[in-house]
Write an enzyme that holds these catalytic residues in place. Structure first.
Site, PDB file in Angstrom:
ATOM      1  N   HIS A  31       0.024 -17.283  -8.654  1.00 11.01           N
ATOM      2  CA  HIS A  31      -1.208 -17.117  -7.880  1.00 11.01           C
ATOM      3  C   HIS A  31      -2.133 -18.319  -7.992  1.00 11.01           C
ATOM      4  O   HIS A  31      -3.129 -18.400  -7.268  1.00 11.01           O
ATOM      5  CB  HIS A  31      -1.935 -15.853  -8.355  1.00 11.01           C
ATOM      6  CG  HIS A  31      -2.376 -15.940  -9.780  1.00 11.01           C
ATOM      7  ND1 HIS A  31      -1.496 -15.933 -10.842  1.00 11.01           N
ATOM      8  CD2 HIS A  31      -3.611 -16.049 -10.329  1.00 11.01           C
ATOM      9  CE1 HIS A  31      -2.168 -16.033 -11.976  1.00 11.01           C
ATOM     10  NE2 HIS A  31      -3.456 -16.104 -11.691  1.00 11.01           N
ATOM     11  N   ASP A  32      -1.840 -19.241  -8.913  1.00  7.84           N
ATOM     12  CA  ASP A  32      -2.677 -20.422  -9.110  1.00  7.84           C
ATOM     13  C   ASP A  32      -2.082 -21.686  -8.501  1.00  7.84           C
ATOM     14  O   ASP A  32      -2.654 -22.765  -8.639  1.00  7.84           O
ATOM     15  CB  ASP A  32      -2.900 -20.667 -10.605  1.00  7.84           C
ATOM     16  CG  ASP A  32      -3.871 -19.672 -11.221  1.00  7.84           C
ATOM     17  OD1 ASP A  32      -4.826 -19.296 -10.536  1.00  7.84           O
ATOM     18  OD2 ASP A  32      -3.657 -19.268 -12.380  1.00  7.84           O
ATOM     19  N   GLY A  87      -5.481  -3.756   0.485  1.00  4.19           N
ATOM     20  CA  GLY A  87      -5.238  -2.362   0.136  1.00  4.19           C
ATOM     21  C   GLY A  87      -3.973  -2.089  -0.645  1.00  4.19           C
ATOM     22  O   GLY A  87      -3.566  -0.924  -0.793  1.00  4.19           O
ATOM     23  N   ARG A 112      -0.004 -10.746 -20.961  1.00  4.42           N
ATOM     24  CA  ARG A 112      -0.091 -12.165 -20.626  1.00  4.42           C
ATOM     25  C   ARG A 112      -1.552 -12.548 -20.801  1.00  4.42           C
ATOM     26  O   ARG A 112      -2.445 -11.914 -20.217  1.00  4.42           O
ATOM     27  CB  ARG A 112       0.387 -12.397 -19.198  1.00  4.42           C
ATOM     28  CG  ARG A 112       0.254 -13.870 -18.727  1.00  4.42           C
ATOM     29  CD  ARG A 112      -0.937 -14.015 -17.845  1.00  4.42           C
ATOM     30  NE  ARG A 112      -0.970 -15.268 -17.101  1.00  4.42           N
ATOM     31  CZ  ARG A 112      -2.043 -15.721 -16.474  1.00  4.42           C
ATOM     32  NH1 ARG A 112      -3.179 -15.033 -16.475  1.00  4.42           N
ATOM     33  NH2 ARG A 112      -2.016 -16.853 -15.815  1.00  4.42           N
ATOM     34  N   GLU A 146      -0.965 -18.227 -21.026  1.00  4.20           N
ATOM     35  CA  GLU A 146      -1.066 -19.177 -19.919  1.00  4.20           C
ATOM     36  C   GLU A 146      -1.426 -20.544 -20.494  1.00  4.20           C
ATOM     37  O   GLU A 146      -2.553 -20.779 -20.924  1.00  4.20           O
ATOM     38  CB  GLU A 146      -2.137 -18.736 -18.915  1.00  4.20           C
ATOM     39  CG  GLU A 146      -2.248 -19.707 -17.741  1.00  4.20           C
ATOM     40  CD  GLU A 146      -3.525 -19.551 -16.933  1.00  4.20           C
ATOM     41  OE1 GLU A 146      -3.608 -20.162 -15.854  1.00  4.20           O
ATOM     42  OE2 GLU A 146      -4.444 -18.847 -17.391  1.00  4.20           O
ATOM     43  N   ASP A 171      -5.117 -21.471  -3.215  1.00  2.00           N
ATOM     44  CA  ASP A 171      -5.883 -20.234  -3.146  1.00  2.00           C
ATOM     45  C   ASP A 171      -6.933 -20.343  -2.022  1.00  2.00           C
ATOM     46  O   ASP A 171      -7.658 -21.333  -1.955  1.00  2.00           O
ATOM     47  CB  ASP A 171      -6.547 -20.037  -4.515  1.00  2.00           C
ATOM     48  CG  ASP A 171      -7.467 -18.854  -4.575  1.00  2.00           C
ATOM     49  OD1 ASP A 171      -7.301 -17.939  -3.762  1.00  2.00           O
ATOM     50  OD2 ASP A 171      -8.359 -18.858  -5.450  1.00  2.00           O
ATOM     51  N   ASN A 202       0.857  -1.173   0.000  1.00  6.13           N
ATOM     52  CA  ASN A 202       0.000   0.000   0.000  1.00  6.13           C
ATOM     53  C   ASN A 202       0.898   1.229   0.000  1.00  6.13           C
ATOM     54  O   ASN A 202       1.619   1.489   0.954  1.00  6.13           O
ATOM     55  CB  ASN A 202      -0.898  -0.005   1.247  1.00  6.13           C
ATOM     56  CG  ASN A 202      -1.884   1.148   1.268  1.00  6.13           C
ATOM     57  OD1 ASN A 202      -1.648   2.207   0.680  1.00  6.13           O
ATOM     58  ND2 ASN A 202      -3.001   0.952   1.964  1.00  6.13           N
ATOM     59  N   ASP A 261      -4.607 -14.655 -20.090  1.00  4.72           N
ATOM     60  CA  ASP A 261      -5.196 -15.608 -19.162  1.00  4.72           C
ATOM     61  C   ASP A 261      -5.892 -16.716 -19.948  1.00  4.72           C
ATOM     62  O   ASP A 261      -6.484 -16.463 -21.007  1.00  4.72           O
ATOM     63  CB  ASP A 261      -6.197 -14.868 -18.263  1.00  4.72           C
ATOM     64  CG  ASP A 261      -6.815 -15.761 -17.213  1.00  4.72           C
ATOM     65  OD1 ASP A 261      -6.054 -16.368 -16.439  1.00  4.72           O
ATOM     66  OD2 ASP A 261      -8.056 -15.837 -17.166  1.00  4.72           O
ATOM     67  N   ARG A 299      -1.915 -16.350  -1.674  1.00  4.35           N
ATOM     68  CA  ARG A 299      -2.016 -14.924  -1.997  1.00  4.35           C
ATOM     69  C   ARG A 299      -1.872 -14.065  -0.740  1.00  4.35           C
ATOM     70  O   ARG A 299      -2.535 -13.048  -0.588  1.00  4.35           O
ATOM     71  CB  ARG A 299      -3.336 -14.637  -2.732  1.00  4.35           C
ATOM     72  CG  ARG A 299      -3.474 -15.458  -4.010  1.00  4.35           C
ATOM     73  CD  ARG A 299      -4.833 -15.319  -4.679  1.00  4.35           C
ATOM     74  NE  ARG A 299      -4.925 -16.205  -5.828  1.00  4.35           N
ATOM     75  CZ  ARG A 299      -5.986 -16.297  -6.626  1.00  4.35           C
ATOM     76  NH1 ARG A 299      -7.059 -15.557  -6.376  1.00  4.35           N
ATOM     77  NH2 ARG A 299      -5.992 -17.124  -7.653  1.00  4.35           N
ATOM     78  N   HIS A 327     -13.691 -14.198 -20.896  1.00  3.50           N
ATOM     79  CA  HIS A 327     -14.934 -13.936 -20.165  1.00  3.50           C
ATOM     80  C   HIS A 327     -14.821 -12.556 -19.519  1.00  3.50           C
ATOM     81  O   HIS A 327     -13.738 -11.990 -19.411  1.00  3.50           O
ATOM     82  CB  HIS A 327     -15.167 -15.002 -19.088  1.00  3.50           C
ATOM     83  CG  HIS A 327     -14.025 -15.156 -18.133  1.00  3.50           C
ATOM     84  ND1 HIS A 327     -12.954 -15.996 -18.377  1.00  3.50           N
ATOM     85  CD2 HIS A 327     -13.752 -14.562 -16.931  1.00  3.50           C
ATOM     86  CE1 HIS A 327     -12.095 -15.929 -17.384  1.00  3.50           C
ATOM     87  NE2 HIS A 327     -12.552 -15.053 -16.490  1.00  3.50           N
TER      88      HIS A 327
END
Length: 597
Positions: A450-451, A187, A345, A376, A499, A146, A347, A503, A262
């Site tokens: 993150h996956d 934040g 990148r 990806e 997840d 932040n 997705d 994260r 999407h």
């Protein structure tokens, strides 16, 4: 089986020349050696499904039969050429094909249905050196930093949950159906990324890949609400431009995450909850966005990503959608490139049609010639099949780079003792063989994202030795061909399972100094020596617990040796390379021109 012998090895130049992927106008020589064979036919399957059976020419080398065929590669061969051999002997028919796991190299004889060998045929393309020779740092913006002087959260969303402490463990707030009830935030924002640019520079980072930053109701932003607006919790367009300019001053480029298969249900385009002034597709068939979506029973039943109804799928090839994302002068792709981004990148590239990706790359390169397009993809991207269609990612007209999840899998499996060093080299040699050189050296080599689970957590079963296993993983990553990616916080020793645990926030002031110093040492070595950015690779097999590979470029040579065994000293002995040394348990060495660095 009759007493016959046959051998073909797609990774040895004697049996297949040249090595690996080829271009139109190249000639590929294929050889099979054998004994007690009548004749051999080469069976070829082209990318369009056309099949050919071609007799191979025979000669003798002592008592060995050599069967040979020269294939001239043509423009229409772009794609994948599969092949195997039909062997006639003792009035019977046999087949010689790839090994059972399809990794290339030495194959075997089959009675029927042999696995195919692969030749990738591609149109020549170039990936900018700034990317191919760089080090990428991935940032999940809400969890990084932040940058507000007062520490307050910027523009918190209605009905959102704000964590009281930066180091609280992340969680999801769900209803009794398992759907997200309230999105939670820490934040982090773009000002925070700007504030930490000098820190990233000290890690020799040259590329920042940002998880999605566009307006969205969620913290992860993979349910886009407005492609042309920075999420107010992260900042605005001016702050984004400042980020790109300040990063460029430090030799750092910015790559954005494009989620184009999407949108969000809570978006300008779908507007399921009526929060936007625009007439959304959910609200009316007269909406300009109605034809972007695939309604099954209007308006409540529609195609959505993996059945998640807050992420309705789009028809990517709809003309209006393609113009909006790609073709218009103020398209999404062009807008952010013009404002300072150096690439995208994509997705879930498997969800995007080939013509969409091809057109996106074409227009992106027109806007910024030295931009980069990453996809990806979780498997070998050269022969990927999605929705029953063979994909064209690496044939020269689509992706510059892909996420190298096979690398991550091989590193973790080797260090956890699930595969041998020989199996590791086989998996990586298969990628080396199948990818065009530009794609191989542009592979985005990940240890975590993150996956996935955090890399340190992948070695949790090792107890207090987990950090040492992570050390070996990072040593392999930073010396391997391709572009290493650091997932924010890995260099600080952040742990995390699936997840949302992967994260967690960056632990400013509470970093693991040992791991931090390891990263700085290894990124410094990679940054200093071109052999690790550009060099060819050769594996040496000595012991199942010892991974040894050589990098060589411009007269320089480097050897990387890793001993994964938790307690045994193991002797590495490679006489032809004058390498003789004892390797301590859980240790690595980098030998440059026969001197340890």
């Amino acid at each position: 089986m009759p007493d016959i012998y046959a051998k073909h090895d797609s990774q040895e130049l004697y049996f297949r020349t040249p090595f690996g992927a080829v271009k139109p106008k190249d000639n590929v020589i294929l050889r099979l050696e054998g004994k007690n064979i009548g004749k051999v036919e080469l069976e070829i399957i082209l990318f369009d499904g056309h099949r050919m059976s071609v007799p191979m020419e025979q000669r003798w080398a002592g008592d060995m039969q050599i069967f040979e065929k020269n294939i001239h590669i043509k423009e229409e061969h772009i794609g994948i050429i599969n092949y195997y051999f039909t062997i006639y002997a003792y009035n019977q028919v046999f087949y010689y094909g790839n090994n059972h796991d399809g990794l290339g190299g030495e194959g075997r004889i089959y009675n029927k249905n042999p696995p195919y060998y692969q030749i990738t045929v591609y149109r020549e393309f170039k990936v900018p050196a700034w990317y191919k020779e760089g080090i990428v740092y991935q940032i999940f913006v809400d969890r990084f930093c932040n940058g507000n002087e007062d520490g307050k959260v910027l523009n918190p969303k209605k009905n959102s949950f704000i964590y009281a402490n930066w180091d609280d463990e992340p969680m999801y707030i769900k209803d009794d159906k398992g759907d997200i009830k309230r999105w939670e935030f820490y934040g982090g924002n773009l000002k925070g990324v700007i504030e930490k640019l000098d820190y990233l520079k000290s890690l020799y980072v040259t590329v920042i890949y940002l998880n999605p930053i566009f307006e969205s109701s969620s913290n992860h932003k993979y349910d886009t609400a407005d492609y042309k607006k920075i999420d107010p919790m992260f900042g605005n367009e001016e702050i984004f431009k400042e980020l790109c300019l300040e990063a460029e001053k430090r030799g750092i480029r910015i790559i954005l995450d494009g989620v184009f298969s999407h949108t969000g249900a809570d978006s300008v385009y779908f507007n399921k909850f009526g929060r936007y002034k625009a007439l959304g597709a959910y609200q009316s068939k007269d909406s300009p966005y109605y034809n972007w979506y695939r309604f099954i029973q209007y308006p409540d039943i529609y195609e959505c990503w993996w059945g998640i109804d807050n992420q309705p799928n789009v028809d990517e090839l709809n003309r209006s959608y393609m113009d909006f994302i790609i073709n218009d002068e103020d398209s999404v792709i062009k807008k952010w490139i013009k404002l300072g981004a150096s690439g995208w990148r994509l997705d879930v590239a498997d969800e995007l049609p080939d013509p969409f990706i091809e057109q996106l790359k074409k227009e992106m390169k027109k806007t910024r010639e030295d931009s980069v397009l990453i996809g990806e993809v979780w498997e070998d991207a050269s022969n990927k099949i999605s929705y029953s269609k063979s994909r064209e990612y690496l044939f020269g007209h689509e992706l510059d780079s892909v996420t190298n999840y096979p690398f991550r899998g091989a590193v973790i499996s080797f260090l956890n003792g699930h595969i041998t060093s020989h199996e590791f080299s086989r998996r990586m040699m298969s990628i080396y063989e199948n990818y065009p050189p530009e794609a191989f050296y542009s592979n985005l080599n990940i240890l975590g994202t993150h996956d996935t689970e955090r890399i340190l957590t992948m070695f949790h079963a090792k107890g207090d030795k987990a950090v040492l296993y992570m050390e070996l993983a990072v040593a392999i990553q930073m010396t391997f061909p391709g572009v290493p990616l650091i997932y924010y916080g890995d260099e600080a020793g952040v742990k995390g399972g699936t997840d949302p645990d992967n994260r967690r926030t960056y632990p400013w002031g509470k970093e693991n100094k040992y791991i931090m110093n390891l990263y700085r040492r290894l990124t410094s070595i990679r940054n200093k020596h071109d052999v690790f950015k550009k060099g060819n690779i050769r594996f040496y097999n000595s012991h199942q617990d010892i991974l040894c590979f050589e990098r060589f470029y411009g007269g320089n040579r480097a050897f990387v040796i890793v001993n994964r065994h938790p307690s045994n000293r193991i002797c590495l002995d490679i006489p032809e390379q004058r390498l003789h040394m004892d390797m301590n348990p859980l240790s690595f060495k980098i030998i440059m021109d026969l001197w340890e660095i």
